[in-house]
Design an enzyme around this catalytic site. Structure first.
Site, PDB file in Angstrom:
ATOM      1  N   HIS A  96      -0.932   4.816  14.667  1.00  0.00           N
ATOM      2  CA  HIS A  96      -1.561   5.053  15.977  1.00  0.00           C
ATOM      3  C   HIS A  96      -2.905   5.735  15.750  1.00  0.00           C
ATOM      4  O   HIS A  96      -2.978   6.821  15.164  1.00  0.00           O
ATOM      5  CB  HIS A  96      -0.619   5.932  16.806  1.00  0.00           C
ATOM      6  CG  HIS A  96      -1.060   6.176  18.212  1.00  0.00           C
ATOM      7  ND1 HIS A  96      -0.826   5.278  19.236  1.00  0.00           N
ATOM      8  CD2 HIS A  96      -1.693   7.237  18.775  1.00  0.00           C
ATOM      9  CE1 HIS A  96      -1.300   5.776  20.372  1.00  0.00           C
ATOM     10  NE2 HIS A  96      -1.834   6.963  20.117  1.00  0.00           N
TER      11      HIS A  96
ATOM     12  N   MET B 278       1.225   8.333  28.841  1.00  0.00           N
ATOM     13  CA  MET B 278       0.914   9.632  28.224  1.00  0.00           C
ATOM     14  C   MET B 278       1.923  10.665  28.720  1.00  0.00           C
ATOM     15  O   MET B 278       2.093  10.839  29.924  1.00  0.00           O
ATOM     16  CB  MET B 278      -0.496  10.093  28.610  1.00  0.00           C
ATOM     17  CG  MET B 278      -1.649   9.304  28.029  1.00  0.00           C
ATOM     18  SD  MET B 278      -1.825   9.343  26.242  1.00  0.00           S
ATOM     19  CE  MET B 278      -1.798  11.080  25.845  1.00  0.00           C
TER      20      MET B 278
ATOM     21  N   GLY C 132      -6.104  14.191  24.699  1.00  0.00           N
ATOM     22  CA  GLY C 132      -7.185  15.002  24.136  1.00  0.00           C
ATOM     23  C   GLY C 132      -6.815  15.772  22.878  1.00  0.00           C
ATOM     24  O   GLY C 132      -7.665  15.998  22.034  1.00  0.00           O
TER      25      GLY C 132
ATOM     26  N   GLY D 272      -3.492  16.716  19.858  1.00  0.00           N
ATOM     27  CA  GLY D 272      -2.142  16.607  19.336  1.00  0.00           C
ATOM     28  C   GLY D 272      -1.432  17.949  19.479  1.00  0.00           C
ATOM     29  O   GLY D 272      -2.058  18.956  19.817  1.00  0.00           O
ATOM     30  N   GLY D 273      -0.131  17.941  19.263  1.00  0.00           N
ATOM     31  CA  GLY D 273       0.629  19.186  19.187  1.00  0.00           C
ATOM     32  C   GLY D 273       0.923  19.879  20.498  1.00  0.00           C
ATOM     33  O   GLY D 273       1.261  21.058  20.519  1.00  0.00           O
TER      34      GLY D 273
ATOM     35  N   ASP E 215       3.515   8.745  24.486  1.00  0.00           N
ATOM     36  CA  ASP E 215       2.573   9.396  23.578  1.00  0.00           C
ATOM     37  C   ASP E 215       2.361  10.846  23.991  1.00  0.00           C
ATOM     38  O   ASP E 215       1.803  11.112  25.055  1.00  0.00           O
ATOM     39  CB  ASP E 215       1.252   8.612  23.611  1.00  0.00           C
ATOM     40  CG  ASP E 215       0.227   9.134  22.627  1.00  0.00           C
ATOM     41  OD1 ASP E 215       0.562  10.008  21.811  1.00  0.00           O
ATOM     42  OD2 ASP E 215      -0.921   8.639  22.674  1.00  0.00           O
ATOM     43  N   GLY E 216       2.815  11.753  23.128  1.00  0.00           N
ATOM     44  CA  GLY E 216       2.573  13.170  23.343  1.00  0.00           C
ATOM     45  C   GLY E 216       3.856  13.979  23.377  1.00  0.00           C
ATOM     46  O   GLY E 216       4.729  13.733  24.200  1.00  0.00           O
TER      47      GLY E 216
ATOM     48  N   GLY F 161       2.922  12.493  16.353  1.00  0.00           N
ATOM     49  CA  GLY F 161       1.907  13.027  15.446  1.00  0.00           C
ATOM     50  C   GLY F 161       2.409  14.250  14.717  1.00  0.00           C
ATOM     51  O   GLY F 161       2.907  14.174  13.591  1.00  0.00           O
TER      52      GLY F 161
HETATM   53  C1  DX5 Z   1      -3.232  12.815  22.433  1.00  0.00           C
HETATM   54  C2  DX5 Z   1      -3.037  11.605  21.566  1.00  0.00           C
HETATM   55  C3  DX5 Z   1      -1.732  11.552  20.883  1.00  0.00           C
HETATM   56  C4  DX5 Z   1      -1.445  12.715  19.966  1.00  0.00           C
HETATM   57  C5  DX5 Z   1       0.052  12.862  19.854  1.00  0.00           C
HETATM   58  O1  DX5 Z   1      -4.346  12.650  23.223  1.00  0.00           O
HETATM   59  O2  DX5 Z   1      -3.144  10.424  22.340  1.00  0.00           O
HETATM   60  O3  DX5 Z   1      -1.544  10.327  20.203  1.00  0.00           O
HETATM   61  O4  DX5 Z   1      -2.010  12.585  18.682  1.00  0.00           O
HETATM   62  O5  DX5 Z   1       0.327  13.969  19.076  1.00  0.00           O
HETATM   63  P1  DX5 Z   1       1.697  14.768  19.175  1.00  0.00           P
HETATM   64  O6  DX5 Z   1       2.790  13.817  18.758  1.00  0.00           O
HETATM   65  O7  DX5 Z   1       1.497  15.895  18.214  1.00  0.00           O
HETATM   66  O8  DX5 Z   1       1.863  15.228  20.589  1.00  0.00           O
HETATM   67 ZN    ZN Z   2      -2.553   8.478  21.415  1.00  0.00          ZN
END
Ligand code: DX5
Ligand code: ZN
Length: 212
Positions: free
Chosen positions: A33, A135, A140, A142-143, A173-174, A195
């Site tokens: 991704h 989402m 914006g 990760g984590g 995602d997220g 992520g």
């Molecule tokens: C956030 C991104 C995600 C993010 C997910 O804007 O679109 O793809 O990297 O990360 P995690 O899994 O750490 O929430």
């Molecule tokens: Zn993403």
């Protein structure tokens, strides 16, 4: 349901991007991704097509465009290894036009929506695309922590997909972890982006298995 895991390299050691993608692949991640942020649609700036181009052609590259004008980026990313391109319904590009551009480039098309955007906003496109990206955190960074209030929306989109496009994939995602994965799968998601949970795991293989 056949569950796919898409490893978000935003949370990987970006000084070692080649090694990190190889590590995710070896751990059983199905897709890579690739999060693209333009500093306008979202606050952050991540990386773009030239960086994506460095990834091995062996991977299925799942490009997530968090940019204001995604239609201008399709050719660049198609030439830089994308297999799937998702863009936001809240962006300024015309959705039909952008989907057509992605398809004409021979790629799969996805439409993403932010946590507070209603399911109905993507209903008009569900028959002509391959994936909806829900989402489950604000785009914006990760984590962040998973937003529970997105679960009814996943259910709503899955219900609608059963009527109009049973093959439609629903990606979340997220904040996806071993704890939140069962919730999103039960709601109807079948592609899980992860992520920080994967890249910070002691054993990434086990982390991938726990999501599946
Ligand atoms: C956030 C991104 C995600 C993010 C997910 O804007 O679109 O793809 O990297 O990360 P995690 O899994 O750490 O929430
Ligand atoms: Zn993403």
């Amino acid at each position: 349901m056949n569950i796919k895991v898409s490893a978000s390299i935003l949370s990987s050691d970006l000084s070692q991007i080649g090694t990190e993608t190889a590590r995710a692949d070896a751990a059983g991640a199905d897709w890579i991704h690739f999060d693209v942020m333009d500093g306008h649609f979202v606050e952050n700036i991540s990386y773009g097509a030239p960086v994506q181009k460095t990834l091995s052609k062996r991977y299925f590259v799942d490009t997530h465009l968090m940019v204001s004008h995604p239609h201008t980026q399709i050719g660049l990313f198609a030439d830089s290894g994308s297999d799937m391109i998702s863009f936001h319904i809240e962006s300024e590009s015309d959705a039909d036009h952008t989907v057509n551009k992605i398809h004409r480039a021979g790629l799969m098309a996805g439409i993403a929506l932010k946590p507070s955007t209603p399911a109905e906003s993507v209903f008009p496109y569900m028959e002509k695309i391959e994936m909806i990206l829900v989402m489950t955190v604000e785009p914006g960074y990760g984590g962040q922590g998973f937003l529970n209030y997105t679960l009814p929306k996943i259910r709503e989109i899955r219900k609608r997909a059963e009527e109009v496009n049973p093959n439609l994939m629903i990606e979340v995602d997220g904040g996806i972890t071993g704890e939140t994965a069962p919730l999103v799968k039960k709601a109807g998601a079948d592609v899980l982006v992860s992520g920080s949970y994967l890249f910070e795991a002691k054993d990434m293989y086990r982390a991938v298995q726990s999501l599946k």
